[in-house]
Write an enzyme that holds these catalytic residues in place. Structure first.
Site, PDB file in Angstrom:
ATOM      1  N   VAL A 280       0.837  -1.199   0.000  1.00  0.00           N
ATOM      2  CA  VAL A 280       0.000   0.000   0.000  1.00  0.00           C
ATOM      3  C   VAL A 280       0.873   1.251   0.000  1.00  0.00           C
ATOM      4  CG1 VAL A 280      -1.686   1.330   1.332  1.00  0.00           C
ATOM      5  CG2 VAL A 280      -1.938  -1.149   1.108  1.00  0.00           C
ATOM      6  N   GLU A 285      -1.392   4.741  -4.476  1.00  0.00           N
ATOM      7  CA  GLU A 285      -2.839   4.579  -4.567  1.00  0.00           C
ATOM      8  C   GLU A 285      -3.564   5.915  -4.594  1.00  0.00           C
ATOM      9  OE1 GLU A 285      -1.926   4.839  -0.217  1.00  0.00           O
ATOM     10  OE2 GLU A 285      -1.084   3.808  -1.923  1.00  0.00           O
ATOM     11  N   ASP A 327      -8.902  24.139 -38.177  1.00  0.00           N
ATOM     12  CA  ASP A 327      -9.756  24.728 -39.200  1.00  0.00           C
ATOM     13  C   ASP A 327      -9.164  26.066 -39.633  1.00  0.00           C
ATOM     14  OD1 ASP A 327     -11.712  22.955 -39.636  1.00  0.00           O
ATOM     15  OD2 ASP A 327     -13.260  23.946 -38.477  1.00  0.00           O
ATOM     16  N   ASP A 577     -15.854  23.101 -35.776  1.00  0.00           N
ATOM     17  CA  ASP A 577     -17.108  23.670 -35.278  1.00  0.00           C
ATOM     18  C   ASP A 577     -18.346  23.114 -35.962  1.00  0.00           C
ATOM     19  OD1 ASP A 577     -16.743  24.765 -37.748  1.00  0.00           O
ATOM     20  OD2 ASP A 577     -16.775  26.857 -37.110  1.00  0.00           O
ATOM     21  N   ASP A 581     -16.808  18.200 -38.871  1.00  0.00           N
ATOM     22  CA  ASP A 581     -15.615  17.987 -38.048  1.00  0.00           C
ATOM     23  C   ASP A 581     -15.787  16.858 -37.037  1.00  0.00           C
ATOM     24  OD1 ASP A 581     -14.036  20.180 -39.100  1.00  0.00           O
ATOM     25  OD2 ASP A 581     -15.457  21.501 -38.099  1.00  0.00           O
ATOM     26  N   ASN A 670       1.923   7.350   5.039  1.00  0.00           N
ATOM     27  CA  ASN A 670       1.184   7.669   3.818  1.00  0.00           C
ATOM     28  C   ASN A 670       0.249   8.852   4.028  1.00  0.00           C
ATOM     29  OD1 ASN A 670       2.276   5.847   2.092  1.00  0.00           O
ATOM     30  ND2 ASN A 670       0.384   4.749   1.673  1.00  0.00           N
ATOM     31  N   THR A 673       2.518  12.268   4.894  1.00  0.00           N
ATOM     32  CA  THR A 673       3.441  12.737   3.842  1.00  0.00           C
ATOM     33  C   THR A 673       2.682  12.870   2.519  1.00  0.00           C
ATOM     34  OG1 THR A 673       4.170  10.454   3.410  1.00  0.00           O
ATOM     35  CG2 THR A 673       5.468  11.765   4.953  1.00  0.00           C
ATOM     36  N   ASP A 674       2.375  11.721   1.902  1.00  0.00           N
ATOM     37  CA  ASP A 674       1.646  11.758   0.633  1.00  0.00           C
ATOM     38  C   ASP A 674       0.309  12.467   0.793  1.00  0.00           C
ATOM     39  OD1 ASP A 674       3.754  10.229  -0.099  1.00  0.00           O
ATOM     40  OD2 ASP A 674       2.632   8.393  -0.486  1.00  0.00           O
TER      41      ASP A 674
END
Length: 842
Positions: A280, A285, A327, A577, A581, A670, A673-674
């Protein structure tokens, strides 16, 4: 009855015979029978299951591994960890589902184009029916303002002008002539005896026989292309490629670690839980959620710059674009004709003719008539028309290519004519004047101008063959470039982005515009649609590399061009447009619709720009590159910190030492920090001039060799240093204190790495002020993390099986943070000095 394959190549009589119809139309009974046989004249909408859209949000290797990890935590009764992992997966899936479900309405917009009524002849009687009831063989009457609801082969027409911009992208109406015949392979925009579904009659009247309805129409063939799935974004492809390799590497490493740990006699349950926690920690994740946040912040930035995002991954795709297929009309040019040049002996008479031989009311009308009214000036235009009343008119004649009016001027009736120079020159007896103006006409035409001639004479006959005229002058029209487009093209070229102008317009006109904005340069090719179609697949890409303008291009050809570029690894952004297209917009890596464009184009596009200007797209690409850089930085941060922990724990197991980090500590790391820093990467500013570099290759945009080297340059040395520190401290302090120091040191070193990651290339101390201001939010996130870590250490240490740190313990934490700074900074200085030396060598 047989549907003609190429009705434009057959006479009206032959087409009527093949369809078993006549000038009196079909009987009601026969029409009902054909309706049952061919079906309603509508475009069928493809339905996509909401469940299918939701399910495909989870087709990702990282998600599969996280689900397996969640299952293991449940088996081990670690329900808090189970809930955390499932919540992350669910949140990301819901966000992706919500974004995608809003982008599946392309065909419904196309379907609206056929929801109207049509005037037809049934059994010799004119009736009005829903356009959805039209069948092959019906005789349809068309007039000014009518929108064709089926493909019609003209039987008769008078001065018919049809706006085919929905097919060609060009706003100048095309003249129709019912009695002309064309080769079977003539492209749709050159089939002057056909009115195609979705096009609009702007002048004249006529009637024709319906040859194709519903899914058989040319418009439907365009819609069919719109059903194809859009390619995955470069980010999606890059993360999928990285995920497979990264997960395979982790599985192999964890298998070795598990085998060694089991051989050492460690408890199996503890070992499994440790590996799950480590998995993990190692797996980013939170990456999908962080990437989503980065793109949301980017989308908000883009919205302030007139770019609306309908599909979040498109935000990143902007930064990866290598080719812009643009275009001409409305994107590079203003989409509005203007008088560019004039040649006249008597300018005042030229302006008088332009005002009187004109069907515009000054605000609405034919684009050429409106351009003339604007050139003369609204006030002067109105005055001339009021003072010189029209007494007779000759509508535009598609064969003679002219129109005329007779007006009371100074008490006498005068004839005023405008049209093709060649036709008017035949009626002027002064051949020297015609020759002189002819040279001017050739000069204007060679520069891509649309040229009209103006003449006058006595009104003595309504028969054009009897007219004797005096040429007064010629006028050249051009759809002028938009302001800022030239600078945008130069910026794009500097950034290594190719721009291809793709238009249905004529090559000379397209080339003139491209040259004016700096797109076309000496030596560039102007490829025609028919040339592209004739090229073998293997040669098309080479031809495109040497071209900057593609003219007279059909929707299917534009689609073919996009696919050819993608097959060679190009990341293609397409602007458009119109319905024409739709195929290219859907096939493109990034479809960009104009805010003033059709609903069909906007519904398949991933972005919509409210200001139809190429410069807005180039500015958006600059923002996209900053967003892509921020995603790259957060990927480095998450992977390098995870690798740091993997090496630390693996070395400890291989050395037969106790665990330097416990599972609950890994999961907490986790969060502090993350969990506190990675969300802040979304707010990082541009690092240097992002438009001064070439586009990164799509596959290596986020995880190329340099990125891998940087990840290992942090993860491996820090893993070794922390392992050696852990080993050394075991000889000084009790195990619980060593784990407490290691736990805190790892957390703080990851914060240092996160702060340094705000700059991918430049060393921190090279420009400290810039390093501190590039993203002030990273320090706020770090402050939150520090508060949480101190709470864990001193308020609830028992929860994490640690003891409160003393002053001497913090010295070791500071030393490890200094080592982190030194390692990352040294790597940046080495890269910086090597790059500078290479630049000097060049």
């Amino acid at each position: 009855m047989k549907i003609p394959e190429a009705p434009h190549s057959q006479t009206a009589e032959e087409v009527l015979a093949a369809l078993e119809s006549s000038a009196d139309g079909l009987t009601e009974e026969e029409a009902r029978r054909r309706l049952a046989e061919f079906g309603r004249n509508v475009l069928k909408e493809e339905k996509v299951s909401k469940f299918e859209i939701f399910a495909r949000q989870f087709k990702n290797v990282l998600v599969y591994v996280l689900l397996a990890a969640a299952l293991l935590t449940a088996v081990l009764n670690e329900w808090q960890d189970f809930a955390m992992i499932i919540a992350i997966i669910a949140i990301n899936g819901i966000i992706g589902f919500w974004q995608e479900i809003r982008a599946e309405a392309s065909l419904s917009a196309l379907k609206k184009l056929t929801e109207s009524r049509a005037a037809v002849i049934r059994g010799g009687v004119k009736v009005s029916i829903p356009s959805s009831d039209l069948v092959p063989g019906d005789i349809v009457i068309v007039g000014e303002g009518d929108v064709a609801s089926a493909d019609i082969r003209l039987i008769w027409g008078a001065g018919l002008m049809v706006d085919e911009s929905i097919i060609t992208g060009e706003s100048i109406p095309d003249a129709k002539e019912h009695d002309k015949l064309f080769d079977p392979d003539t492209p749709p925009f050159d089939q002057e005896n056909m009115i195609l579904s979705g096009t609009t009659v702007v002048r004249g009247s006529g009637h024709g026989v319906v040859v194709r309805t519903g899914h058989m129409t040319y418009l439907a063939s365009i819609a069919e292309k719109g059903k194809e799935s859009s390619p995955d974004s470069p980010l999606t492809r890059a993360i999928a490629s990285f995920s497979k390799r990264y997960v395979a590497t982790l599985m192999a490493l964890f298998a070795v670690v598990a085998a060694v740990g089991f051989a050492q006699g460690r408890e199996l349950a503890d070992l499994i839980y440790l590996l799950v926690a480590q998995l993990v920690s190692a797996l980013p994740e939170g990456l999908p959620l962080v990437v989503t946040l980065v793109m949301v912040v980017g989308a908000m930035t883009l919205s302030r710059r007139k770019t609306l995002t309908r599909h979040l991954p498109a935000v990143e795709t902007l930064g990866s674009a290598t080719v812009i297929a643009s275009d001409k009309t409305g994107t590079i040019t203003e989409g509005k004709l203007r008088v560019s040049e004039e040649e006249a002996d008597r300018p005042e008479r030229l302006r008088l003719i332009a005002a009187l031989c004109n069907d515009s009311d000054g605000t609405t009308g034919d684009p050429i008539d409106l351009a003339l009214a604007e050139w003369i000036g609204r006030g002067e235009y109105s005055r001339l028309r009021e003072e010189n009343a029209r007494v007779w008119e000759y509508p535009f004649d598609t064969k003679l290519r002219l129109m005329a009016s007779a007006n009371e001027v100074g008490g006498a009736r005068r004839l005023f004519v405008k049209g093709a120079f060649d036709e008017l020159a035949k009626k002027d007896p002064d051949k020297d004047r015609a020759a002189r103006l002819g040279k001017a006409q050739d000069r204007m035409a060679s520069r891509g101008l649309r040229v009209l001639a103006f003449a006058e004479g006595e009104f003595s006959s309504e028969d054009p063959s009897q007219w004797r005229l005096e040429l007064c002058g010629i006028v050249g029209f051009l759809d002028p470039p938009k302001e800022g487009v030239r600078d945008a093209i130069l910026t794009a070229k500097k950034a290594g982005i190719r721009i291809l102008m793709i238009t249905g317009d004529y090559p000379l006109t397209a080339k003139a515009i491209a040259q004016a904005v700096g797109l076309w340069e000496e030596g560039d090719r102007v490829l025609l649609g028919k040339e592209i179609e004739a090229l073998p697949e293997g040669e098309l890409y080479s031809a495109l590399k040497g071209a900057s303008v593609l003219a007279r291009v059909l929707p299917e050809t534009k689609y073919k061009v996009v696919r050819a570029l993608q097959q060679r690894g190009e990341v293609v952004a397409v602007t458009g447009d119109g319905v024409n297209d739709v195929p290219a917009l859907k096939a493109a890596d990034l479809g960009i619709a104009m805010g003033s464009g059709s609903e069909a184009a906007k519904n398949v596009a991933k972005m919509v720009i409210t200001d139809n200007n190429l410069s807005v797209i180039v500015q958006a690409i600059e923002t996209g590159r900053v967003i892509a850089d921020n995603i790259r930085k957060v990927i480095y941060y998450l992977i390098s910190t995870g690798l740091h922990q993997i090496f630390l724990i693996s070395f400890a197991i291989f050395a037969g030492l106790p665990m330097p980090l416990l599972p609950i500590q890994i999961l907490w790391e986790n969060i502090v920090t993350d969990g506190t820093q990675d969300k802040m990467f979304a707010f990082a500013k541009a690092e240097g001039d992002v438009m001064s570099r070439k586009p990164r290759e799509a596959k290596g945009q986020f995880f190329d060799r340099r990125q891998i080297a940087r990840v290992f340059f942090f993860g491996l040395p820090m893993g070794i240093i922390n392992f050696l520190g852990f080993w050394y401290l075991l000889g000084i302090y009790p195990y619980v204190e060593v784990v407490s120091i290691t736990f805190t040191a790892v957390v703080f070193s990851q914060w240092v790495n996160g702060i340094l990651s705000q700059k991918e290339n430049a060393p921190f101390i090279k420009d400290i002020r810039s390093s501190l201001t590039i993203n002030k939010y990273i320090f706020a996130g770090t402050a939150v993390g520090i508060a949480l870590q101190l709470l864990a250490i001193y308020a609830v240490p028992g929860w994490f099986r640690i003891v409160p740190l003393e002053a001497g313990h913090w010295v070791w934490v500071a030393l490890l943070c200094a080592a982190t700074f030194a390692i990352v900074e040294a790597r940046k200085w080495i890269e910086f000095l090597i790059e500078r030396r290479n630049e000097r060598a060049v």
